[in-house]
Design a protein around this motif. Sequence first.
Motif, PDB file in Angstrom:
ATOM      1  N   LEU A  86       8.993  29.752 -22.160  1.00  0.00           N
ATOM      2  CA  LEU A  86       8.236  28.582 -22.621  1.00  0.00           C
ATOM      3  C   LEU A  86       8.932  27.860 -23.770  1.00  0.00           C
ATOM      4  O   LEU A  86       8.986  26.630 -23.788  1.00  0.00           O
ATOM      5  N   SER A  87       9.477  28.620 -24.711  1.00  0.00           N
ATOM      6  CA  SER A  87      10.149  27.966 -25.844  1.00  0.00           C
ATOM      7  C   SER A  87      11.415  27.246 -25.393  1.00  0.00           C
ATOM      8  O   SER A  87      11.756  26.185 -25.930  1.00  0.00           O
ATOM      9  N   THR A  88      12.107  27.779 -24.403  1.00  0.00           N
ATOM     10  CA  THR A  88      13.304  27.103 -23.876  1.00  0.00           C
ATOM     11  C   THR A  88      12.918  25.739 -23.305  1.00  0.00           C
ATOM     12  O   THR A  88      13.584  24.736 -23.575  1.00  0.00           O
ATOM     13  N   LEU A 113      -1.993  24.435 -18.963  1.00  0.00           N
ATOM     14  CA  LEU A 113      -1.487  24.905 -20.256  1.00  0.00           C
ATOM     15  C   LEU A 113      -1.219  23.754 -21.209  1.00  0.00           C
ATOM     16  O   LEU A 113      -1.602  23.786 -22.356  1.00  0.00           O
ATOM     17  N   TYR A 114      -0.503  22.758 -20.768  1.00  0.00           N
ATOM     18  CA  TYR A 114      -0.052  21.599 -21.537  1.00  0.00           C
ATOM     19  C   TYR A 114       0.564  22.008 -22.879  1.00  0.00           C
ATOM     20  O   TYR A 114       0.027  21.762 -23.949  1.00  0.00           O
ATOM     21  N   LEU A 115       1.716  22.630 -22.786  1.00  0.00           N
ATOM     22  CA  LEU A 115       2.481  23.057 -23.955  1.00  0.00           C
ATOM     23  C   LEU A 115       3.647  22.092 -24.133  1.00  0.00           C
ATOM     24  O   LEU A 115       4.462  21.931 -23.232  1.00  0.00           O
ATOM     25  N   ARG A 116       3.712  21.460 -25.296  1.00  0.00           N
ATOM     26  CA  ARG A 116       4.782  20.475 -25.500  1.00  0.00           C
ATOM     27  C   ARG A 116       5.551  20.656 -26.797  1.00  0.00           C
ATOM     28  O   ARG A 116       6.408  19.847 -27.120  1.00  0.00           O
ATOM     29  N   SER A 117       5.226  21.679 -27.558  1.00  0.00           N
ATOM     30  CA  SER A 117       5.950  21.933 -28.808  1.00  0.00           C
ATOM     31  C   SER A 117       6.038  23.439 -29.031  1.00  0.00           C
ATOM     32  O   SER A 117       5.307  24.222 -28.413  1.00  0.00           O
ATOM     33  N   LEU A 118       6.922  23.839 -29.941  1.00  0.00           N
ATOM     34  CA  LEU A 118       7.019  25.262 -30.275  1.00  0.00           C
ATOM     35  C   LEU A 118       5.720  25.772 -30.872  1.00  0.00           C
ATOM     36  O   LEU A 118       5.336  26.923 -30.645  1.00  0.00           O
ATOM     37  N   GLN A 119       5.022  24.923 -31.601  1.00  0.00           N
ATOM     38  CA  GLN A 119       3.732  25.330 -32.158  1.00  0.00           C
ATOM     39  C   GLN A 119       2.718  25.581 -31.044  1.00  0.00           C
ATOM     40  O   GLN A 119       1.956  26.543 -31.101  1.00  0.00           O
ATOM     41  N   VAL A 121       3.447  26.577 -28.038  1.00  0.00           N
ATOM     42  CA  VAL A 121       3.862  27.842 -27.423  1.00  0.00           C
ATOM     43  C   VAL A 121       3.406  29.010 -28.278  1.00  0.00           C
ATOM     44  O   VAL A 121       2.847  29.994 -27.777  1.00  0.00           O
ATOM     45  N   GLU A 122       3.617  28.915 -29.584  1.00  0.00           N
ATOM     46  CA  GLU A 122       3.215  29.992 -30.491  1.00  0.00           C
ATOM     47  C   GLU A 122       1.708  30.226 -30.432  1.00  0.00           C
ATOM     48  O   GLU A 122       1.247  31.374 -30.346  1.00  0.00           O
ATOM     49  N   ASN A 123       0.932  29.156 -30.446  1.00  0.00           N
ATOM     50  CA  ASN A 123      -0.527  29.291 -30.362  1.00  0.00           C
ATOM     51  C   ASN A 123      -0.946  29.939 -29.047  1.00  0.00           C
ATOM     52  O   ASN A 123      -1.840  30.789 -29.015  1.00  0.00           O
ATOM     53  N   LYS A 127      -2.855  33.580 -28.625  1.00  0.00           N
ATOM     54  CA  LYS A 127      -4.095  33.681 -27.846  1.00  0.00           C
ATOM     55  C   LYS A 127      -3.931  34.679 -26.696  1.00  0.00           C
ATOM     56  O   LYS A 127      -4.822  35.485 -26.429  1.00  0.00           O
ATOM     57  N   GLN A 128      -2.780  34.636 -26.043  1.00  0.00           N
ATOM     58  CA  GLN A 128      -2.518  35.547 -24.933  1.00  0.00           C
ATOM     59  C   GLN A 128      -2.468  36.987 -25.420  1.00  0.00           C
ATOM     60  O   GLN A 128      -3.002  37.886 -24.790  1.00  0.00           O
TER      61      GLN A 128
END
Length: 171
Positions: A86-88, A113-119, A121-123, A127-128
């Motif tokens: 995800l971070s890549t 999911l809608y992940l668009r930043s490292l933050q 991904v971290e969040n 949560k996971q």
Amino acid sequence: MGKKEIRRTQLLQILESTEQPISGTILAEQFNVTRQIIVGDMAALRSQRYPIVSTARGYQLLQNVKSMVKREIVCKHDASEVSLELSTIVKLGGIVHDVTIEHDVYGSIRVSLYLRSLQDVENYLIKQKESYSGLLSSLSAGIHMHTIEADSIETMEMIIKKLEELGIIYH
């Protein structure tokens, strides 16, 4: 205009005014309604073709959807490589819209999911980690798909090439 229509108009205004997701619980408290009412409002707004996504962090209105390139990629890895995967993608300028698995009983299961930043991904990873449920891909031997988005074909190709180098793309 009835109360429902006024609330939905106000919900759109809130979503248009922020780039961050807003949780259904917060919106419900703000409008003094149940979270389920907000879920219904969002479904009604989507049916009117408003590009609203539901993520683990809340609701968000997508902007400039037409200018982006989307692809579905098939991946395979274990839980230790989720962060790397995800971070890549987001470091290289991609957005991870969702995760999908093919389940032998239930068929296709897709989760936004809608992940668009490292933050983001971290969040998600926090949560996971706090969840008892585990990764969705654990139900499919690590094989899963992501819809990813990038601002250009070149960026998309760069993301896919890097994931291939890392052994994450499944062939």
